[in-house]
Design an enzyme around this catalytic site. Sequence first.
Site, PDB file in Angstrom:
ATOM      1  N   ASN A  88       0.366   3.120 -13.375  1.00  0.00           N
ATOM      2  CA  ASN A  88      -0.443   2.008 -13.872  1.00  0.00           C
ATOM      3  C   ASN A  88      -1.885   2.492 -14.012  1.00  0.00           C
ATOM      4  O   ASN A  88      -2.409   3.157 -13.107  1.00  0.00           O
ATOM      5  CB  ASN A  88      -0.374   0.831 -12.897  1.00  0.00           C
ATOM      6  CG  ASN A  88       1.024   0.243 -12.807  1.00  0.00           C
ATOM      7  OD1 ASN A  88       1.744   0.201 -13.803  1.00  0.00           O
ATOM      8  ND2 ASN A  88       1.414  -0.195 -11.628  1.00  0.00           N
ATOM      9  N   GLY A  94      -2.494  -2.793 -14.771  1.00  0.00           N
ATOM     10  CA  GLY A  94      -2.039  -3.269 -13.466  1.00  0.00           C
ATOM     11  C   GLY A  94      -2.375  -2.346 -12.313  1.00  0.00           C
ATOM     12  O   GLY A  94      -1.751  -2.411 -11.261  1.00  0.00           O
ATOM     13  N   GLN A  95      -3.395  -1.484 -12.499  1.00  0.00           N
ATOM     14  CA  GLN A  95      -3.768  -0.554 -11.420  1.00  0.00           C
ATOM     15  C   GLN A  95      -4.624  -1.282 -10.391  1.00  0.00           C
ATOM     16  O   GLN A  95      -5.703  -1.779 -10.705  1.00  0.00           O
ATOM     17  CB  GLN A  95      -4.554   0.636 -11.998  1.00  0.00           C
ATOM     18  CG  GLN A  95      -4.914   1.674 -10.944  1.00  0.00           C
ATOM     19  CD  GLN A  95      -5.627   2.886 -11.523  1.00  0.00           C
ATOM     20  OE1 GLN A  95      -6.011   2.904 -12.698  1.00  0.00           O
ATOM     21  NE2 GLN A  95      -5.809   3.900 -10.699  1.00  0.00           N
ATOM     22  N   HIS A 101      -1.930   7.557  -8.831  1.00  0.00           N
ATOM     23  CA  HIS A 101      -0.659   7.552  -8.102  1.00  0.00           C
ATOM     24  C   HIS A 101       0.482   7.337  -9.079  1.00  0.00           C
ATOM     25  O   HIS A 101       0.348   6.599 -10.051  1.00  0.00           O
ATOM     26  CB  HIS A 101      -0.630   6.492  -6.998  1.00  0.00           C
ATOM     27  CG  HIS A 101      -1.058   5.126  -7.437  1.00  0.00           C
ATOM     28  ND1 HIS A 101      -2.378   4.790  -7.643  1.00  0.00           N
ATOM     29  CD2 HIS A 101      -0.352   4.010  -7.729  1.00  0.00           C
ATOM     30  CE1 HIS A 101      -2.461   3.529  -8.022  1.00  0.00           C
ATOM     31  NE2 HIS A 101      -1.226   3.034  -8.103  1.00  0.00           N
ATOM     32  N   HIS A 103       4.219   5.923  -9.183  1.00  0.00           N
ATOM     33  CA  HIS A 103       5.286   5.197  -8.499  1.00  0.00           C
ATOM     34  C   HIS A 103       6.610   5.869  -8.870  1.00  0.00           C
ATOM     35  O   HIS A 103       6.881   6.097 -10.054  1.00  0.00           O
ATOM     36  CB  HIS A 103       5.363   3.743  -8.985  1.00  0.00           C
ATOM     37  CG  HIS A 103       4.158   2.904  -8.707  1.00  0.00           C
ATOM     38  ND1 HIS A 103       4.115   1.980  -7.690  1.00  0.00           N
ATOM     39  CD2 HIS A 103       2.957   2.817  -9.344  1.00  0.00           C
ATOM     40  CE1 HIS A 103       2.935   1.350  -7.709  1.00  0.00           C
ATOM     41  NE2 HIS A 103       2.224   1.845  -8.702  1.00  0.00           N
TER      42      HIS A 103
HETATM   43  P1  AMP Z   1      -0.945  -0.038  -8.378  1.00  0.00           P
HETATM   44  O1  AMP Z   1      -0.890  -1.547  -8.402  1.00  0.00           O
HETATM   45  O2  AMP Z   1      -0.186   0.617  -9.495  1.00  0.00           O
HETATM   46  O3  AMP Z   1      -2.362   0.446  -8.276  1.00  0.00           O
HETATM   47  O4  AMP Z   1      -0.171   0.417  -7.082  1.00  0.00           O
HETATM   48  C1  AMP Z   1      -0.748   0.422  -5.829  1.00  0.00           C
HETATM   49  C2  AMP Z   1       0.382   0.376  -4.857  1.00  0.00           C
HETATM   50  O5  AMP Z   1      -0.105   0.776  -3.604  1.00  0.00           O
HETATM   51  C3  AMP Z   1       1.027  -1.006  -4.673  1.00  0.00           C
HETATM   52  O6  AMP Z   1       2.402  -0.921  -4.994  1.00  0.00           O
HETATM   53  C4  AMP Z   1       0.801  -1.300  -3.193  1.00  0.00           C
HETATM   54  O7  AMP Z   1       1.893  -1.961  -2.598  1.00  0.00           O
HETATM   55  C5  AMP Z   1       0.608   0.090  -2.620  1.00  0.00           C
HETATM   56  N1  AMP Z   1      -0.187   0.177  -1.417  1.00  0.00           N
HETATM   57  C6  AMP Z   1      -1.415  -0.321  -1.190  1.00  0.00           C
HETATM   58  N2  AMP Z   1      -1.862   0.010   0.034  1.00  0.00           N
HETATM   59  C7  AMP Z   1      -0.886   0.766   0.595  1.00  0.00           C
HETATM   60  C8  AMP Z   1      -0.744   1.410   1.857  1.00  0.00           C
HETATM   61  N3  AMP Z   1      -1.702   1.373   2.803  1.00  0.00           N
HETATM   62  N4  AMP Z   1       0.401   2.102   2.102  1.00  0.00           N
HETATM   63  C9  AMP Z   1       1.368   2.151   1.161  1.00  0.00           C
HETATM   64  N5  AMP Z   1       1.282   1.566  -0.052  1.00  0.00           N
HETATM   65  C10 AMP Z   1       0.166   0.874  -0.334  1.00  0.00           C
END
Ligand code: AMP
Length: 115
Positions: A88, A94-95, A101, A103
Amino acid sequence: MADCIFCKIAAKEIPSSLVYEDEQVVAFKDLEPQAPVHVLVIPKKHVESVLALAEEDKGLVSHILVDVIPKLAKELGVAERGFRVVANTGEEGGQSVKHLHFHLLGGRSMQWPPG
Ligand code: AMP
């Protein structure tokens, strides 16, 4: 980078469920899994998003996509049935965390178009 939650995870300053680590990359389970397998693969180096990648990052990105993600998909048991890789990017993408990162989602049938 200060105040970046994923930098802190990479530095082990805050806990995570690590599934993989090497010199350049860590992978850990998403806190709010959206599929039976939901892992985030991140560079240790702070890069804000796909848009912030530079020429010097080509090796890092190919390491993630060529080496790490296929290896994890096999180890996590989703390689044969298929899986999804998502990066994202930006607000409409949706980031929510501004540290690049990928997924890795699998273990169920994915839908298209995404929400
Ligand atoms: P995005 O919305 O693509 O930026 O994805 C961020 C992701 O990080 C989301 O799926 C969250 O659930 C995940 N996330 C946020 N904080 C943590 C954390 N401390 N440990 C593991 N996952 C996390």
